[in-house]
Design an enzyme around this catalytic site. Structure first.
Site, PDB file in Angstrom:
ATOM      1  N   ARG A 156      52.676  45.246  45.990  1.00 57.01           N
ATOM      2  CA  ARG A 156      51.316  44.699  45.405  1.00 57.01           C
ATOM      3  C   ARG A 156      50.227  44.929  46.147  1.00 57.01           C
ATOM      4  NH1 ARG A 156      52.051  38.693  43.672  1.00 57.01           N
ATOM      5  NH2 ARG A 156      49.746  38.953  42.960  1.00 57.01           N
ATOM      6  N   TYR A 170      34.835  44.054  36.785  1.00 58.97           N
ATOM      7  CA  TYR A 170      33.630  42.970  37.137  1.00 58.97           C
ATOM      8  C   TYR A 170      33.712  42.189  38.379  1.00 58.97           C
ATOM      9  CZ  TYR A 170      36.595  39.377  34.866  1.00 58.97           C
ATOM     10  OH  TYR A 170      37.828  38.334  34.479  1.00 58.97           O
ATOM     11  N   PRO A 171      32.693  42.031  39.118  1.00 63.15           N
ATOM     12  CA  PRO A 171      32.607  41.335  40.300  1.00 63.15           C
ATOM     13  C   PRO A 171      32.300  39.780  40.061  1.00 63.15           C
ATOM     14  CG  PRO A 171      30.538  42.265  40.008  1.00 63.15           C
ATOM     15  CD  PRO A 171      31.296  42.487  38.648  1.00 63.15           C
ATOM     16  N   MET A 172      32.822  38.899  40.961  1.00 55.60           N
ATOM     17  CA  MET A 172      32.707  37.579  40.647  1.00 55.60           C
ATOM     18  C   MET A 172      32.477  36.767  42.059  1.00 55.60           C
ATOM     19  SD  MET A 172      36.106  36.084  39.117  1.00 55.60           S
ATOM     20  CE  MET A 172      35.646  34.134  39.456  1.00 55.60           C
ATOM     21  N   ASP A 173      31.863  35.555  41.959  1.00 55.87           N
ATOM     22  CA  ASP A 173      31.747  34.920  43.060  1.00 55.87           C
ATOM     23  C   ASP A 173      32.425  33.554  42.483  1.00 55.87           C
ATOM     24  OD1 ASP A 173      30.002  36.268  44.742  1.00 55.87           O
ATOM     25  OD2 ASP A 173      28.324  35.569  44.266  1.00 55.87           O
ATOM     26  N   HIS A 197      45.120  28.258  37.437  1.00 54.71           N
ATOM     27  CA  HIS A 197      44.692  29.584  37.080  1.00 54.71           C
ATOM     28  C   HIS A 197      45.773  30.670  36.871  1.00 54.71           C
ATOM     29  CE1 HIS A 197      42.446  33.340  37.641  1.00 54.71           C
ATOM     30  NE2 HIS A 197      43.177  33.693  38.351  1.00 54.71           N
ATOM     31  N   GLN A 210      46.363  42.695  36.555  1.00 55.71           N
ATOM     32  CA  GLN A 210      45.155  42.255  37.340  1.00 55.71           C
ATOM     33  C   GLN A 210      45.318  42.779  38.824  1.00 55.71           C
ATOM     34  OE1 GLN A 210      44.479  38.981  39.112  1.00 55.71           O
ATOM     35  NE2 GLN A 210      46.542  38.848  39.948  1.00 55.71           N
ATOM     36  N   SER A 248      37.368  28.774  36.691  1.00 59.18           N
ATOM     37  CA  SER A 248      36.357  29.575  36.100  1.00 59.18           C
ATOM     38  C   SER A 248      35.023  28.739  35.637  1.00 59.18           C
ATOM     39  CB  SER A 248      36.708  30.401  35.085  1.00 59.18           C
ATOM     40  OG  SER A 248      37.751  31.075  35.744  1.00 59.18           O
TER      41      SER A 248
HETATM   42  O1  76R Z   1      48.299  37.032  42.556  1.00 57.05           O
HETATM   43  C1  76R Z   1      49.150  36.258  42.117  1.00 57.05           C
HETATM   44  O2  76R Z   1      49.456  36.659  40.746  1.00 57.05           O
HETATM   45  C2  76R Z   1      49.030  34.737  42.204  1.00 57.05           C
HETATM   46  C3  76R Z   1      48.373  34.039  41.266  1.00 57.05           C
HETATM   47  C4  76R Z   1      46.864  34.480  41.306  1.00 57.05           C
HETATM   48  C5  76R Z   1      46.145  34.542  42.437  1.00 57.05           C
HETATM   49  C6  76R Z   1      45.999  33.820  43.732  1.00 57.05           C
HETATM   50  C7  76R Z   1      46.370  35.066  40.036  1.00 57.05           C
HETATM   51  C8  76R Z   1      46.984  35.348  38.894  1.00 57.05           C
HETATM   52  N1  76R Z   1      44.853  35.245  40.398  1.00 57.05           N
HETATM   53  C9  76R Z   1      44.600  35.016  41.709  1.00 57.05           C
HETATM   54  C10 76R Z   1      43.386  34.869  42.313  1.00 57.05           C
HETATM   55 MN1  76R Z   1      43.539  35.824  38.971  1.00 57.05          MN
HETATM   56  N2  76R Z   1      41.935  36.497  37.971  1.00 57.05           N
HETATM   57  C11 76R Z   1      40.787  36.447  38.164  1.00 57.05           C
HETATM   58  C12 76R Z   1      40.087  36.624  36.757  1.00 57.05           C
HETATM   59  O3  76R Z   1      37.244  35.934  34.195  1.00 57.05           O
HETATM   60  C13 76R Z   1      37.618  35.135  35.009  1.00 57.05           C
HETATM   61  O4  76R Z   1      37.433  33.809  34.760  1.00 57.05           O
HETATM   62  C14 76R Z   1      38.163  35.065  36.395  1.00 57.05           C
HETATM   63  C15 76R Z   1      38.422  36.617  36.711  1.00 57.05           C
HETATM   64  C16 76R Z   1      40.999  37.154  35.604  1.00 57.05           C
HETATM   65  C17 76R Z   1      40.638  37.352  34.503  1.00 57.05           C
HETATM   66  C18 76R Z   1      42.197  36.799  36.438  1.00 57.05           C
HETATM   67  C19 76R Z   1      43.530  37.120  36.025  1.00 57.05           C
HETATM   68  N3  76R Z   1      42.017  35.502  40.650  1.00 57.05           N
HETATM   69  C20 76R Z   1      42.311  35.294  41.922  1.00 57.05           C
HETATM   70  C21 76R Z   1      40.969  35.370  42.430  1.00 57.05           C
HETATM   71  C22 76R Z   1      40.720  34.979  44.133  1.00 57.05           C
HETATM   72  C23 76R Z   1      40.230  33.721  44.230  1.00 57.05           C
HETATM   73  C24 76R Z   1      40.698  32.757  45.500  1.00 57.05           C
HETATM   74  O5  76R Z   1      41.182  33.401  46.237  1.00 57.05           O
HETATM   75  O6  76R Z   1      39.901  31.807  45.653  1.00 57.05           O
HETATM   76  C25 76R Z   1      40.031  35.547  41.631  1.00 57.05           C
HETATM   77  C26 76R Z   1      38.393  35.628  41.897  1.00 57.05           C
HETATM   78  C27 76R Z   1      40.717  35.681  40.403  1.00 57.05           C
HETATM   79  C28 76R Z   1      40.090  35.989  39.190  1.00 57.05           C
HETATM   80  N4  76R Z   1      44.972  36.072  37.755  1.00 57.05           N
HETATM   81  C29 76R Z   1      46.307  35.799  37.870  1.00 57.05           C
HETATM   82  C30 76R Z   1      44.876  36.852  36.560  1.00 57.05           C
HETATM   83  C31 76R Z   1      45.815  36.793  35.989  1.00 57.05           C
HETATM   84  C32 76R Z   1      46.376  37.524  34.580  1.00 57.05           C
HETATM   85  C33 76R Z   1      46.947  36.477  36.718  1.00 57.05           C
HETATM   86  C34 76R Z   1      48.671  36.341  36.504  1.00 57.05           C
HETATM   87  C35 76R Z   1      49.236  37.677  37.222  1.00 57.05           C
HETATM   88  C36 76R Z   1      50.509  37.806  36.959  1.00 57.05           C
HETATM   89  O7  76R Z   1      51.115  36.670  36.956  1.00 57.05           O
HETATM   90  O8  76R Z   1      50.865  39.133  36.607  1.00 57.05           O
END
Ligand code: 76R
Length: 276
Positions: A156, A170-173, A197, A210, A248
């Protein structure tokens, strides 16, 4: 609750560069056909070498035909180091095709796995052993835990570029406002929100891949979000649903969105003739 550092542990992997270009169709069309053919053939050779290290190797550079006015071509490079990443950028710049490309945007980041769940366990285990935070023993304990995690998560951390037909980037904060400030929220609260999330995300796991990359200190936003899917509408559905998710809804700030259609190297020649 134990008193541990507010920053979650993270694992880092591939270095990522996203490049966005406008293609100069006017100049391209004014080139003689023979010259166009030569430039296209040379570009395909260069791109083939960038795409994979050999025929059976996973994709490490992918090209996308970009939708909309923001640009025409997206190059997404995944490499093992920032040197290799910069080399890919330089290799692309040596092609004659590059003379027709004007950068519209770029993004530098590194694949990041946020470890909210295991950070707590790691921090608590170090505390249970009586190690003081940031002491030499504590540092060694954390480093050993991260090394185990990096080994287990290798696929991964160093992924291939998924070969899905569509990409959404897209980038985000996370918000740092007067009322809502992610960076002042207690660890346990953030852990809970990130768990929620992940649960939403997981429901889309079979339709969307993702890849989250961290870019604090590397580029202008805190994270880059790459979504890969066979159906572009899934991007909208997933992102829409996530807008209602606390992390979000309250803390998400977004940059510009970019969408592209995968262009395997074999199709680059066609694309240069204006056909997808
Ligand atoms: O990596 C993992 O599968 C573990 C769970 C997980 C983490 C730690 C996870 C799952 N994400 C993680 C971290 Mn995510 N993610 C986004 C967006 O548009 C928006 O509102 C947000 C943009 C999407 C669409 C998305 C999708 N994720 C993060 C982080 C880091 C933040 C931090 O550490 O503070 C961001 C910025 C972020 C944003 N996320 C998932 C997804 C999807 C589809 C999953 C499930 C993946 C899977 O199980 O296959």
């Amino acid at each position: 609750m134990p008193d541990f550092p507010p920053v979650p542990l993270t694992l880092e992997g591939s270095a990522l560069l996203h490049q966005f270009f406008r293609f100069d169709w006017t100049r391209w069309r004014s080139c003689a056909e023979g010259e166009r053919r030569q430039i296209a053939a040379e570009a395909c050779d260069a791109m083939r070498a960038l795409e994979r290290s050999d025929n059976d190797a996973p994709v490490r550079t992918a090209i996308y035909s970009e939708l909309g006015h923001k640009g025409d071509l997206i190059f997404v490079h995944f490499r093992d180091s920032f040197e290799a990443l910069n080399q890919a950028e330089l290799d692309l710049a040596q092609t004659r095709l590059f003379d027709f490309l004007t950068p519209t945007h770029s993004y530098v980041s590194v694949v990041e796995l946020g470890l909210y769940e295991s950070s707590r366990k790691t921090y608590e285990a170090a505390e249970a052993k009586g190690f003081e935070a940031h002491s030499a023993e504590w540092n060694a304990e954390i480093a050993a835990s991260l090394a185990r995690g990096a080994e287990a998560m290798k696929p991964r951390l160093f992924p291939a570029v998924p070969e899905s037909k569509y990409v959404c980037f897209y980038p985000m904060d996370r918000r740092r406002g007067e009322q809502a400030n992610w960076y002042m929220v207690p660890f346990a609260e953030r852990q809970r929100m990130m768990h929620d999330h992940g649960m939403i995300g997981r429901r889309y796991g079979d339709q969307v891949k993702q890849i989250i990359s961290g870019s604090i200190g590397m580029d202008d936003w805190e994270w880059g979000v790459d979504l890969f899917a066979e159906d572009p509408v899934v991007f909208k559905k997933l992102i829409y649903e996530m807008r209602f998710d606390e992390v979000s809804a309250v803390y998400g700030l977004f940059g510009q969105f970019y969408m592209g259609i995968r262009l395997p190297v074999e199709k680059l020649g066609m694309w240069l003739e204006g056909k997808l």
